[in-house]
Design a protein around this motif. Sequence first.
Motif, PDB file in Angstrom:
ATOM      1  N   LEU A 108       0.830  -1.206   0.000  1.00  0.00           N
ATOM      2  CA  LEU A 108       0.000   0.000   0.000  1.00  0.00           C
ATOM      3  C   LEU A 108       0.862   1.253   0.000  1.00  0.00           C
ATOM      4  N   TRP A 153      -6.247   3.332  -5.538  1.00  0.00           N
ATOM      5  CA  TRP A 153      -7.179   2.734  -4.586  1.00  0.00           C
ATOM      6  C   TRP A 153      -8.274   1.955  -5.308  1.00  0.00           C
ATOM      7  N   TRP A 161      -7.033  -1.419  -6.064  1.00  0.00           N
ATOM      8  CA  TRP A 161      -7.086  -2.241  -4.845  1.00  0.00           C
ATOM      9  C   TRP A 161      -8.487  -2.830  -4.669  1.00  0.00           C
ATOM     10  N   MET A 173       1.392  -5.100  -6.171  1.00  0.00           N
ATOM     11  CA  MET A 173      -0.048  -5.386  -6.058  1.00  0.00           C
ATOM     12  C   MET A 173      -0.266  -6.848  -5.663  1.00  0.00           C
TER      13      MET A 173
END
Length: 232
Positions: free
Chosen positions: A14, A217, A220, A111
């Motif tokens: 992150l 984001w 994600w 990721m």
Amino acid sequence: MTSVRRELTQGQWLEALGVDPFWIVDEQPTVKPVESGVSTPVADIQQDGASVDAAIKSCKQCGLARHRKQAVPGSGDQKAEWLLVGEAPGVDEDRAGLPFVGQSGQLLDAMLAALDLKRDQGVYLTNAVKCHPEENRTPTTDEMDLCNGYLNQQIDQIQPKVILALGRSAAYAVLGQEASIQSLRGAVRYRTQGEIRIPVVVTYHPAYLLREPAEKWKAWQDLLLARKAIDA
Ligand code: URA
């Protein structure tokens, strides 16, 4: 849409993505099935991974073969649950013969790490076209269509539990739909191949995320959705 604060253990990724490492707004993605238009036949010839790779390496079906140093079939776990499809090998990949070895690949690794995955453990990486298009141009739909037989064979061989389509070209190659990422992401779609119906999640290409870090984001969220689709 409910928003809850969610503690993450994968802080490294992150941070690499520029997302606050401890907290993220989780939009609680739901697994909404959407049938894609594509229903592809099983590959004509059942082949093992090595012979699919060999066929790709000697392929001269389209003009991309004239400019490549070498074709890049893909790499990873032949029994992967996750099949990640990008657009096309870039200059670095053309030189190395492996997918996602450049900057986009570093982001992709981050990721994957956030999901406790590695590119050679439970993951297989490939592209919509297997040869580097000259001057880094986007592959044409004709080129992607011609290369799609190899993707079929890879899917038949690997039988992934989920396909993550990275960017618009990948979405076209996997789902047969030409549409914006914005319109395709956020729902689980399906690729029906012979008897197999595989969940597909469309997300942004890592190269786009490198240019537009504020969108990370969303990627994600897409990864969480893909993981849910595997568990569903
Ligand atoms: N971009 C892609 O889409 N694929 C690669 O393999 C590398 C960069």
